[in-house]
Every structure is written in structure tokens, then in C-alpha cells.
Scaffold this motif. Sequence first.
Motif, PDB file in Angstrom:
ATOM      1  N   PRO A  90     -10.440  -6.160 -11.130  1.00 16.46           N
ATOM      2  CA  PRO A  90      -9.528  -5.132 -11.663  1.00 16.46           C
ATOM      3  C   PRO A  90      -9.715  -3.767 -11.020  1.00 16.46           C
ATOM      4  N   GLU A  91     -10.915  -3.484 -10.511  1.00 19.92           N
ATOM      5  CA  GLU A  91     -11.137  -2.198  -9.850  1.00 19.92           C
ATOM      6  C   GLU A  91     -10.332  -2.107  -8.548  1.00 19.92           C
ATOM      7  N   GLN A 150      -7.457  -3.773  -8.099  1.00 24.98           N
ATOM      8  CA  GLN A 150      -6.079  -3.637  -8.583  1.00 24.98           C
ATOM      9  C   GLN A 150      -5.757  -2.173  -8.870  1.00 24.98           C
ATOM     10  N   ARG A 151      -6.661  -1.471  -9.507  1.00 23.49           N
ATOM     11  CA  ARG A 151      -6.416  -0.052  -9.822  1.00 23.49           C
ATOM     12  C   ARG A 151      -6.311   0.789  -8.557  1.00 23.49           C
ATOM     13  N   LYS A 152      -7.150   0.513  -7.579  1.00 23.24           N
ATOM     14  CA  LYS A 152      -7.105   1.284  -6.326  1.00 23.24           C
ATOM     15  C   LYS A 152      -5.781   1.077  -5.597  1.00 23.24           C
ATOM     16  N   GLN A 183      -2.905   0.276  -6.982  1.00 21.82           N
ATOM     17  CA  GLN A 183      -1.879   0.971  -7.775  1.00 21.82           C
ATOM     18  C   GLN A 183      -1.950   2.478  -7.579  1.00 21.82           C
ATOM     19  N   GLU A 184      -3.152   3.024  -7.520  1.00 28.28           N
ATOM     20  CA  GLU A 184      -3.295   4.473  -7.318  1.00 28.28           C
ATOM     21  C   GLU A 184      -2.763   4.886  -5.949  1.00 28.28           C
ATOM     22  N   ASP A 191       0.765  -4.409 -14.498  1.00 29.19           N
ATOM     23  CA  ASP A 191      -0.656  -4.745 -14.533  1.00 29.19           C
ATOM     24  C   ASP A 191      -0.767  -6.252 -14.678  1.00 29.19           C
ATOM     25  N   ARG A 250       3.801  -1.366 -16.292  1.00 34.68           N
ATOM     26  CA  ARG A 250       2.994  -0.156 -16.200  1.00 34.68           C
ATOM     27  C   ARG A 250       3.807   1.044 -16.688  1.00 34.68           C
TER      28      ARG A 250
END
Length: 434
Positions: free
Chosen positions: A261-262, A264-266, A268-269, A400, A432
Motif C-alpha cells: 500500500p505504501e 500505491q500511495r506514492k 497516487q501522490e 484505492d 478516491r
Amino acid sequence: MWQQYGDIYRCYFGPFLTVVVNDVPGIKALLADERTSDRPDLFLFRATDNNKGLGLSNGHVWRTQRRFALSTLRDLGMGKTFLQDTILDQVTEVLKIFSDTNGKPFNPKILFGQSLANVICSVTFGQRFEHNDKHFLRLMELFAENNILAGFNRPLQIFPILRLIPFSKFRRDYLALMRNINELHEFIGVLIKKHGIKETSDGVRDYVTAFLQTQELEKNNPNSTFDDEQLVISVRTLFGAGTDTTAGTLCWCLLYMIEHPEVQRKVQEEIDQLLGNSQLVTMEHKVNLPYTEATIMEVQRNSPAVPATGRGVTDDIIHDGYLIPKGSHIAVNMYGVHHDARYFPQPETFRPERFIDEKGRIFRPDAFMPFASGKRMCLGESLARMELFLFFSNILKHFDVRAAPDCHISPNDVIFGQVNVPGRFELAITPRRL
């Protein structure tokens, strides 16, 4: 075996002497050699393709048809932004279907397969199907079954006589594969007959028209390779190679995002910093989304859809001091290379940063070869890379991705067929808040 015997060793698969190659210089050299441009002469290859098509043919047939395919696909815009609108239409439809799930668990593989098959439809037939079209759904079922049945029938490549054992699993699986292939060929043949030669004011609009025109021009050439069977098997090859591999890789992408998930967040950011809320990610944005592209590459490194490839040797080769005799087979261990610490430090760690250089740009090492290498490398590499980027980036921009409740998934759960795809899993999609 590689860890025990080194970068090159020989073994027998049944009666076939096979030389396994595990190092990048050796793979690059051997796959570029004209004497390894054939596919191995194996029973199932003859039974299903009969030295036709684009994937398993050899010699003059393969050279002529590959040259024609490369030229035609280039003219039709393969890998260029010309096809972007077609792909984005399918991306938009997938995003809508994802939204309609309302967070309920589902398996996206069939949906991905339908969407990617429609891109291939636009290239081969100049048309697309509705996702709920019963004929289209049957076509997708046949390709999915074909992938699994091909895996079941692998023992026949070594011992073809097994198919003759009455009431055995080997005979049952072989007959099921041949029924599947015959139905696929009939289905594609009907589509081609309905299609005929269709042109636009700008000229040829699809692969089938280009082939039929060439067939007409060569009708008096006794050595022509442009016959009806060749066209049917070529279309089957384009559909199979252009659907299963990319659909499977997209499933791997989402599975790894659940596992990490980390990452995935990067991703998306990075996308959020570049695009506004209502925009779709396009190929014009790719150069400014290196972490997103690197994540796709790291998925392909960890779980390549085709982990190995085979070649037939048409004449004696001396390689690195070893004799590789005529008639033997070469097996290229791409999965092994992708997990070799010499080329990818800490290979078991999922780390997209390994594909980004010190200037923040994408870095493609020679050891990265998800589309193989040499004279028979994947025809549709540029299209597949475009599809993977546009689908993956737009899905993560809008949703997400998480595992469905009570669904335990793992990248180690693999279905081995013609291509390797994740075992059955379900995910849940949440829109999201952008």
C-alpha cells in the motif's frame, strides 16, 4: 538448477536435449543469432499451429509473416498516440464498471481481458464489441480456456504418445484443447468472412483488410504464405498474445498494490501532483510520471507473464566454449534473470526505485526483458506498454485498491498456463476523494 550448475547447463526434457541459459550476455547473444530464430519442433506446436501464424511458425513462413505484421501494425499506429483514443475509450468503460461495483468484491481479470481484446479488435477488424455481446463473451471464454488447457497439455510436448491412452487425463485434456482450437478457428473464420476487404478514404484500416489485399495480389504465386489458414491463426495469435499477457499483468499490478500500500500511495501522490481532478492520464503525461512507470516495470520484473522462452537450434553453435548442437533446444530463463542479485540487488524486495536513475528518469537495464529479446521478441511490446500505463495509472488515479474481506491473496499464488496469471483473487475498489 541455475544456482547449482551456473549460467549455462544442459539437461533432457524427455528426448529433447535442452540448453538452459541464465545470464544476460549469453541470452542477448543467443537470441540475436540467426541459428536460434526458430521455435522448437514440438508436437503441440505442430498440432495447433501447423507452422502457421505469427508465434509458432518457422523459416520462410515466419520471416514473411513477421515482416508483414511489423509493417502493417506500424502503419495502423501500433505504439503511437494514434491508438490512444481507442485505449482510453476502454479505460473509461473500465473506470465506470469499477465505480458501479460500489465496493463489492470482484475479480477484474475478465473485464481486463474484454477491454484489451477490444483494442486488438480495433487493430485486426477495425471494430469493437459490446462487453455483454454473447459472441464476444464466448470468444473470451475460449481464450481463457485455451490458456489453461495449454498448461494441462505440456506433458504432451515431451511424450506425445500419452494422448493415445484411452480414458486418461492426458487424452481428455488433449481432445479438449483441440476442440477449443477448432472452435476458435471457426469463430475467427466467420468474423473474417463477414468482414471482407474494407477500406477508408485514408487507405487500409485494419490488419485483416491488409492481409486480404496482399492475398489477392499474391494469388498466382505458388510460394505465397498468404492463405486463409495463415490469416485465421495470425488473428488468433494477435488476440491471445495481446489479451492474456497484458490482462494478467494488470491483475499482477493491482495485486502488488494491495501487497504494498505504501507504493500505491506514492503512485497516487505522483499522479495527483501532476493532474487535475477530472483529467485522464494520457501518454503525454508519462515522462512526468517516472515512479508510476517504474512500478509497472517492477511488477513485470517480479511476475513476468511469460517467465521463459524457447528456441530451436538450426545449426551447430559454439557459445562460451560449449557446443550447442543442431536440433537441440534453448530455454531462456528470463524469470531467473529478473531474480538474479547480480542484476537486481535484493531481488525479492519490491522496489520500483531500482528503475529510476539519479536524475529521476526511467532506467531500463539490459537484464529487464519482460518482452524477451532478439529476433522473435514480442511484436506488440509498444502497444502493451501503452495499455499497461494508461489502465494502471488511471485506475490508481480514481480508486484505492484493497483486498476483499476474507480474501487472502499472494503473488506466490500462480496459475501456470500459456502465460502465468495470478490465482483467483477478489479485490475491492473504493473511489478516491480528489
